[in-house]
Write a protein that holds these residues in place. Structure first.
Motif, mmCIF file in Angstrom:
data_model
loop_
_atom_site.group_PDB
_atom_site.id
_atom_site.type_symbol
_atom_site.label_atom_id
_atom_site.label_comp_id
_atom_site.label_asym_id
_atom_site.label_seq_id
_atom_site.Cartn_x
_atom_site.Cartn_y
_atom_site.Cartn_z
ATOM 1 N N GLU A 155 0.824 -1.213 0.000
ATOM 2 C CA GLU A 155 0.000 0.000 0.000
ATOM 3 C C GLU A 155 0.855 1.258 0.000
ATOM 4 O O GLU A 155 0.504 2.267 -0.621
ATOM 5 N N PRO A 174 -2.052 5.183 5.482
ATOM 6 C CA PRO A 174 -2.591 4.127 4.620
ATOM 7 C C PRO A 174 -4.055 3.839 4.954
ATOM 8 O O PRO A 174 -4.444 3.777 6.122
ATOM 9 N N ARG A 176 -5.765 1.058 4.512
ATOM 10 C CA ARG A 176 -6.035 -0.285 5.044
ATOM 11 C C ARG A 176 -5.316 -0.574 6.363
ATOM 12 O O ARG A 176 -5.381 -1.687 6.873
#
Length: 344
Positions: A155, A174, A176
């Protein structure tokens, strides 16, 4: 980074543990910008600065603690108005500083600087203690190194590459990985202006470029033009034909090149060397008619239309410049605009 390398190298050679502090966020009138660095050793040696003097003591103590515990830290400081005045500011500000033990990433960053290459380092500055200080590196050849978990690295890699392409430091969260934040630090080679042709415009342009922080190189094989007497202020004077000279010049994403001779014997070989390079700007002096003749020659010599279309000509912003000094201002303005647009 450049200002601390010599000291850090010496300390590491002497087997001193070294901590690195980096400004990762600023608000208001902060004393140093994002990316500013300070290195330190437990015995009190300091190199660089993160605040101009107002919080260095606290950062030093945190650095010593980090070296003792192995735990990186994110520090936040508010610079009060009265303290700000002490370091020459008109008002207060706030900074965040990330402190970590020096790791192997330093050797990669130093290699990029020595080779005049660009690279970006993404460092976890907020999140679980075990993640703090973990990193992902991307260089200008697209090579990636990582100590991040695989999912997080995947990511972060795209954001790091984007920051490198723009030449812009940034803070990144990020999607996630909630609660995790990274600081992406971009290391750039020095901004350089190469002038082909030691003409009168180049004399003025060299002075202007140095004033705005560019390293300057002048290339001219002609004794009357490429002389030390004409260019005592240039960083580097190369008295050689362009096909030879450009074998000894690093052309990278921080390089601008200005062709100033009007002479195809000099400008054309230089353009053939420069146009396929990563240089962010290539300009050539001459009228529209002169440039059309130049285009035909380069296309006939096998350069692609895309490469030839990179040439900015007539060179310089249209400010109605007439004198060599005014033309130099117009050229430098166009170089600066090209550099800023690349980073936008």
């Amino acid at each position: 980074m450049r200002e601390i390398i010599a000291d850090v190298d010496r300390w590491l050679d002497q087997q001193h543990p070294v901590a690195l502090a980096t400004v990762v966020e600023t608000w208001g009138s902060a004393p140093r910008g994002v990316g500013a660095k300070m290195a330190l050793t437990p015995d009190g040696q300091l190199s660089g600065s993160v605040s101009g003097g107002c919080v260095e003591g606290a950062v030093f103590e945190a650095g010593v603690e980090t070296l003792a515990t192995g735990q990186a830290q994110l520090l936040s400081f508010g610079v009060a108005d009265e303290t700000a005045w002490d370091v020459g500011l008109a008002c207060g500000g706030q900074i965040e500083v990330f402190v970590e033990a020096m790791d192997d990433v330093f050797s990669s960053a130093r290699r990029w600087l020595n080779e005049e290459r660009a690279g970006a380092v993404a460092t976890v500055i907020k999140g679980p203690p075990a993640l703090l200080g973990k990193k992902l590196l991307v260089d200008d050849a697209g090579v990636t190194e990582s100590t991040l978990p695989a999912e997080l690295a995947a990511e972060v890699a795209e954001a790091t590459q984007e920051a490198l392409n723009k030449g812009a430091r940034l803070r990144y969260a990020p999607d996630r990985n909630p609660g995790v934040e990274l600081f992406i630090d971009v290391i750039q080679p020095p901004e350089t202006l190469v002038m082909v042709g030691g003409v009168h415009i180049a004399v003025a342009l060299t002075a202007i470029a140095k004033t705005v922080g560019y390293r300057t190189i002048v290339v001219d094989p002609r004794r009357a033009f490429g002389s030390d007497e004409r260019f005592p202020h240039v960083d580097r004077l190369i008295k050689a034909w362009p096909d030879e000279a450009f074998q000894d010049i690093i052309l990278n994403s921080a390089t601008a090149v200005a062709m100033l001779t009007h002479d195809p014997k000099i400008d054309d070989p230089a353009l053939k060397a420069v146009l396929p390079s990563p240089a962010f700007y290539v300009g050539a002096l001459g009228s529209t008619r002169t440039h059309e003749k130049r285009r035909r020659r380069l296309l006939d010599d096998g350069l692609s239309p895309d490469l030839v279309n990179r040439i900015q000509s007539p060179i310089g912003l249209d400010i109605g410049a007439r004198t060599p000094e005014e033309i130099a201002v117009a050229v430098m303005a166009e170089v600066i605009a090209a550099r800023r647009q690349r980073r936008a």
